[in-house]
Write a protein that holds these residues in place. Sequence first.
Motif, PDB file in Angstrom:
ATOM      1  N   ASP A   1       0.926  -1.343   0.062  1.00 50.02           N
ATOM      2  CA  ASP A   1      -0.022  -0.091   0.028  1.00 50.02           C
ATOM      3  C   ASP A   1       0.888   1.302   0.063  1.00 50.02           C
ATOM      4  O   ASP A   1       0.472   2.283  -0.559  1.00 50.02           O
ATOM      5  CB  ASP A   1      -0.991  -0.025   1.089  1.00 50.02           C
ATOM      6  N   ASN A   2       2.006   1.232   0.760  1.00 51.78           N
ATOM      7  CA  ASN A   2       2.936   2.270   0.742  1.00 51.78           C
ATOM      8  C   ASN A   2       4.325   2.231  -0.090  1.00 51.78           C
ATOM      9  O   ASN A   2       4.723   3.027  -0.172  1.00 51.78           O
ATOM     10  CB  ASN A   2       3.433   2.539   2.158  1.00 51.78           C
ATOM     11  N   GLY A   3       4.221   1.194  -0.707  1.00 51.28           N
ATOM     12  CA  GLY A   3       5.456   0.649  -1.554  1.00 51.28           C
ATOM     13  C   GLY A   3       6.815   0.447  -0.677  1.00 51.28           C
ATOM     14  O   GLY A   3       7.889   0.678  -1.234  1.00 51.28           O
ATOM     15  N   ASN A   4       6.671   0.536   0.598  1.00 48.66           N
ATOM     16  CA  ASN A   4       7.726   0.077   1.509  1.00 48.66           C
ATOM     17  C   ASN A   4       8.492  -1.330   1.382  1.00 48.66           C
ATOM     18  O   ASN A   4       7.442  -2.315   1.221  1.00 48.66           O
ATOM     19  CB  ASN A   4       7.398   0.460   2.824  1.00 48.66           C
ATOM     20  N   GLY A   5       9.689  -1.523   1.392  1.00 46.56           N
ATOM     21  CA  GLY A   5      10.051  -2.746   1.612  1.00 46.56           C
ATOM     22  C   GLY A   5      11.302  -3.086   2.217  1.00 46.56           C
ATOM     23  O   GLY A   5      12.057  -2.028   2.315  1.00 46.56           O
ATOM     24  N   ALA A   6      11.425  -4.189   2.771  1.00 46.35           N
ATOM     25  CA  ALA A   6      12.474  -4.450   3.654  1.00 46.35           C
ATOM     26  C   ALA A   6      13.871  -4.280   3.163  1.00 46.35           C
ATOM     27  O   ALA A   6      14.123  -4.508   2.010  1.00 46.35           O
ATOM     28  CB  ALA A   6      12.260  -5.779   4.273  1.00 46.35           C
ATOM     29  N   ALA A   7      14.726  -3.964   4.153  1.00 47.37           N
ATOM     30  CA  ALA A   7      16.270  -3.854   3.391  1.00 47.37           C
ATOM     31  C   ALA A   7      16.988  -5.295   3.250  1.00 47.37           C
ATOM     32  O   ALA A   7      16.225  -6.153   3.262  1.00 47.37           O
ATOM     33  CB  ALA A   7      17.045  -3.564   4.932  1.00 47.37           C
ATOM     34  N   GLU A   8      17.834  -5.210   2.245  1.00 47.60           N
ATOM     35  CA  GLU A   8      18.419  -6.343   1.680  1.00 47.60           C
ATOM     36  C   GLU A   8      18.771  -7.412   2.472  1.00 47.60           C
ATOM     37  O   GLU A   8      18.448  -8.581   2.481  1.00 47.60           O
ATOM     38  CB  GLU A   8      19.455  -6.162   0.543  1.00 47.60           C
ATOM     39  N   VAL A   9      19.382  -6.952   3.563  1.00 49.87           N
ATOM     40  CA  VAL A   9      19.838  -8.051   4.874  1.00 49.87           C
ATOM     41  C   VAL A   9      18.594  -8.773   5.177  1.00 49.87           C
ATOM     42  O   VAL A   9      18.669  -9.969   5.639  1.00 49.87           O
ATOM     43  CB  VAL A   9      20.518  -7.497   5.943  1.00 49.87           C
ATOM     44  N   VAL A  10      17.397  -7.917   5.438  1.00 50.35           N
ATOM     45  CA  VAL A  10      16.189  -8.746   6.241  1.00 50.35           C
ATOM     46  C   VAL A  10      15.669  -9.784   4.935  1.00 50.35           C
ATOM     47  O   VAL A  10      14.899 -10.784   5.358  1.00 50.35           O
ATOM     48  CB  VAL A  10      15.396  -7.615   6.458  1.00 50.35           C
ATOM     49  N   GLN A  11      15.482  -9.035   3.856  1.00 51.77           N
ATOM     50  CA  GLN A  11      15.052 -10.020   2.700  1.00 51.77           C
ATOM     51  C   GLN A  11      15.917 -11.243   2.719  1.00 51.77           C
ATOM     52  O   GLN A  11      15.522 -12.497   2.413  1.00 51.77           O
ATOM     53  CB  GLN A  11      15.005  -9.368   1.354  1.00 51.77           C
ATOM     54  N   ARG A  12      17.294 -11.068   2.652  1.00 52.18           N
ATOM     55  CA  ARG A  12      18.223 -12.247   2.644  1.00 52.18           C
ATOM     56  C   ARG A  12      18.037 -13.012   3.797  1.00 52.18           C
ATOM     57  O   ARG A  12      17.941 -14.402   3.779  1.00 52.18           O
ATOM     58  CB  ARG A  12      19.692 -11.902   2.606  1.00 52.18           C
ATOM     59  N   TRP A  13      17.723 -12.709   4.976  1.00 49.33           N
ATOM     60  CA  TRP A  13      17.248 -13.505   6.141  1.00 49.33           C
ATOM     61  C   TRP A  13      16.159 -14.193   5.751  1.00 49.33           C
ATOM     62  O   TRP A  13      16.033 -15.558   6.318  1.00 49.33           O
ATOM     63  CB  TRP A  13      17.411 -12.833   7.653  1.00 49.33           C
ATOM     64  N   GLN A  14      15.081 -13.774   5.338  1.00 46.02           N
ATOM     65  CA  GLN A  14      13.948 -14.513   5.161  1.00 46.02           C
ATOM     66  C   GLN A  14      13.914 -15.850   4.250  1.00 46.02           C
ATOM     67  O   GLN A  14      13.543 -16.810   4.360  1.00 46.02           O
ATOM     68  CB  GLN A  14      12.928 -13.572   4.728  1.00 46.02           C
ATOM     69  N   GLU A  15      14.881 -15.547   3.236  1.00 45.05           N
ATOM     70  CA  GLU A  15      15.416 -16.657   2.413  1.00 45.05           C
ATOM     71  C   GLU A  15      16.232 -17.641   3.208  1.00 45.05           C
ATOM     72  O   GLU A  15      15.979 -18.877   3.092  1.00 45.05           O
ATOM     73  CB  GLU A  15      16.376 -15.998   1.143  1.00 45.05           C
ATOM     74  N   ARG A  16      17.181 -17.254   3.760  1.00 45.10           N
ATOM     75  CA  ARG A  16      18.009 -18.221   4.720  1.00 45.10           C
ATOM     76  C   ARG A  16      17.359 -18.976   5.801  1.00 45.10           C
ATOM     77  O   ARG A  16      17.553 -19.936   6.100  1.00 45.10           O
ATOM     78  CB  ARG A  16      19.069 -17.465   5.489  1.00 45.10           C
ATOM     79  N   ALA A  17      16.226 -18.164   6.261  1.00 43.21           N
ATOM     80  CA  ALA A  17      15.552 -18.988   7.210  1.00 43.21           C
ATOM     81  C   ALA A  17      14.561 -20.145   6.876  1.00 43.21           C
ATOM     82  O   ALA A  17      14.493 -21.226   7.600  1.00 43.21           O
ATOM     83  CB  ALA A  17      14.375 -17.973   7.708  1.00 43.21           C
ATOM     84  N   ASN A  18      14.278 -20.341   5.489  1.00 46.36           N
ATOM     85  CA  ASN A  18      13.737 -21.340   4.897  1.00 46.36           C
ATOM     86  C   ASN A  18      14.910 -22.714   4.641  1.00 46.36           C
ATOM     87  O   ASN A  18      14.489 -24.003   4.758  1.00 46.36           O
ATOM     88  CB  ASN A  18      13.297 -21.214   3.574  1.00 46.36           C
ATOM     89  N   TYR A  19      16.048 -22.480   4.715  1.00 44.32           N
ATOM     90  CA  TYR A  19      17.128 -23.568   4.793  1.00 44.32           C
ATOM     91  C   TYR A  19      17.858 -23.721   6.002  1.00 44.32           C
ATOM     92  O   TYR A  19      17.804 -24.876   6.091  1.00 44.32           O
ATOM     93  CB  TYR A  19      18.199 -22.939   3.734  1.00 44.32           C
ATOM     94  N   PHE A  20      18.011 -22.563   6.748  1.00 43.91           N
ATOM     95  CA  PHE A  20      18.542 -23.112   8.215  1.00 43.91           C
ATOM     96  C   PHE A  20      17.680 -22.689   9.320  1.00 43.91           C
ATOM     97  O   PHE A  20      17.639 -21.711  10.127  1.00 43.91           O
ATOM     98  CB  PHE A  20      19.656 -22.120   8.380  1.00 43.91           C
ATOM     99  N   ARG A  21      16.443 -23.848   9.321  1.00 41.32           N
ATOM    100  CA  ARG A  21      15.450 -23.667  10.005  1.00 41.32           C
ATOM    101  C   ARG A  21      15.852 -23.524  11.933  1.00 41.32           C
ATOM    102  O   ARG A  21      15.145 -23.136  12.728  1.00 41.32           O
ATOM    103  CB  ARG A  21      14.517 -24.759   9.992  1.00 41.32           C
ATOM    104  N   GLU A  22      17.026 -24.237  12.092  1.00 34.30           N
ATOM    105  CA  GLU A  22      17.161 -24.581  13.467  1.00 34.30           C
ATOM    106  C   GLU A  22      17.512 -23.209  13.918  1.00 34.30           C
ATOM    107  O   GLU A  22      17.361 -22.786  15.124  1.00 34.30           O
ATOM    108  CB  GLU A  22      18.205 -25.660  13.636  1.00 34.30           C
ATOM    109  N   ILE A  23      18.166 -22.444  13.130  1.00 31.46           N
ATOM    110  CA  ILE A  23      18.491 -21.074  13.492  1.00 31.46           C
ATOM    111  C   ILE A  23      17.350 -20.228  13.458  1.00 31.46           C
ATOM    112  O   ILE A  23      17.092 -19.349  14.563  1.00 31.46           O
ATOM    113  CB  ILE A  23      19.627 -20.278  12.355  1.00 31.46           C
ATOM    114  N   ALA A  24      16.442 -20.209  12.475  1.00 33.23           N
ATOM    115  CA  ALA A  24      15.079 -19.362  12.761  1.00 33.23           C
ATOM    116  C   ALA A  24      14.083 -19.646  13.664  1.00 33.23           C
ATOM    117  O   ALA A  24      13.649 -18.964  14.538  1.00 33.23           O
ATOM    118  CB  ALA A  24      14.581 -19.485  11.048  1.00 33.23           C
TER     119      ALA A  24
END
Length: 533
Positions: free
Chosen positions: A328-351
Amino acid sequence: MNLVTDRWLAVTRQDGSECKIAPWQIAETENPVVEVNVPRTDFKGALYQWLVGLLQTTLAPEDDEEWYELWEESPSETSLQQAFSSVASAFELVSDDGPAFLQDFDLPEAEQKPISALLIEAPGSKTLKDNLDHFIKGYTVSEMCESCAATALFTLQTNAPSGGSGHRVGLRGGGPLTTLVLPEAPSASLWQKLWLNVLTHEDYGPECQNLADIFPWLGKTRLSDKSGQSTQPSDTHPLQMYWGMPRRIRLLKNKTTGNCSLCGAQDETLFNAFTTKNYGVNYEGLWLHPLTPYRKDPKNKNPPLSLKGQQGGLGYRHWLGLCLTDADNGNGAAEVVQRWQERANYFREIAEAGMRLWCFGFDMDNMKARCWYEHQMPLIKVDENYRDAFVDLVGQLMIAAKDTVSLLRTQVKTAWFSRPKDAKGDISMIDQAFWQKTESAFYQHLHTLAVLPEDTSDLPAKVAKQWVELLSKTATEQFHFWVLEGDIEDRDMKRIIGSRRLLSSKLKTLKSLKPLWQLASTLEEEQAKPEVA
């Protein structure tokens, strides 16, 4: 002092002891470092960024597998020392005849300023001259030790607001928001906190052949006066985003031993002034700093703008834009936050151990710092296949809350003033109180929504009921607080009663609230049905 090789970083270890270390000691495993010690909260945010930048520049892993290996087992002191030493020449704080950290390579005929002017909120020279420094006094910081001077210099360069004619803003614009991913566990080491925000070589560009392309103070300044030029991303290496130098500054040291005005520590080298000149590096073009969230133009006619600190502070109303995406506002998370969301799917024990987002920044009004804001919020892991639906469901809760607080503000003003549209002044405290009262419940609902089946498309009736009832109850209570608390002798009770009735009526009919009330009604009907024997 060399910021890479010398022990200047004040820290706290896991057992609570405090000491000073060299940066390459941050990964020690015996009694590990857990936090940096600083006299100011903006310095803490700056040091985290400085350390993340140092790791990104010298130790970026090749891929996520190597990233995970260094998360599981931090590097040895020797290997970290060797990595940092490769750029040690760029981190001399004082140099009489060569490059100095974040300072202009050659600065002739420059204006001299007191060292306190490095602090972003410090009153300017005209304010001091006119004796207008009523709220933030000048001349209270007369000397800085090497540690505080280095940190203040980096804080200014990375957050640089408008500084007058030709005094350039930072690479991300003046007063940008910074977001960092942190472990939820209070006992997490500083290494873990920093490493979560380091990207890989795959994410972050080729090897650099010329260090001056990363650290602009290693070469002559790219001036931006009439005969100068702007600095585009193609003119440098991408890593310069961590080491932007918009201001032309040279520190002046005082040889008298004494105590630092900020941290109180005694130091043989103190700084009481610096020289500065305008028309330094002018960053233009599509710079997207990996630690900062951005707002994108929905029509793609303008480049993304970094999100800034804003009046009213930070809170859950910003959660979508800082942690995922707020369409709605066009706001998007920082690259490091987006990257963590991707990593969280692979490194589940950390997430699964839990993560949080630390966001901070100055609220700037051009050259004037109105406030420093920081906030921490849960960073929730959401399966990729369910993420779009999750964002939509959370958006429904958020829009309902925003509409409710807008209605509350309007009705409070109507109760206060006979001509509310003409009334001026800051009433952001009404919004702030509402957001604070409803914040914990919002995060509880986030956790509920995050674990729903991936084919979920509708808001659960129980969540809708609890949320809309809380919004209605909080708005009513806050109306009573702001309008009826205290002396009401001069209040117009007829106007107040009318505003109160309108508030109650619209809380049932607001477009964003009606679907929630309908779901709540459905749940009540289901609960009221007699059980079948």
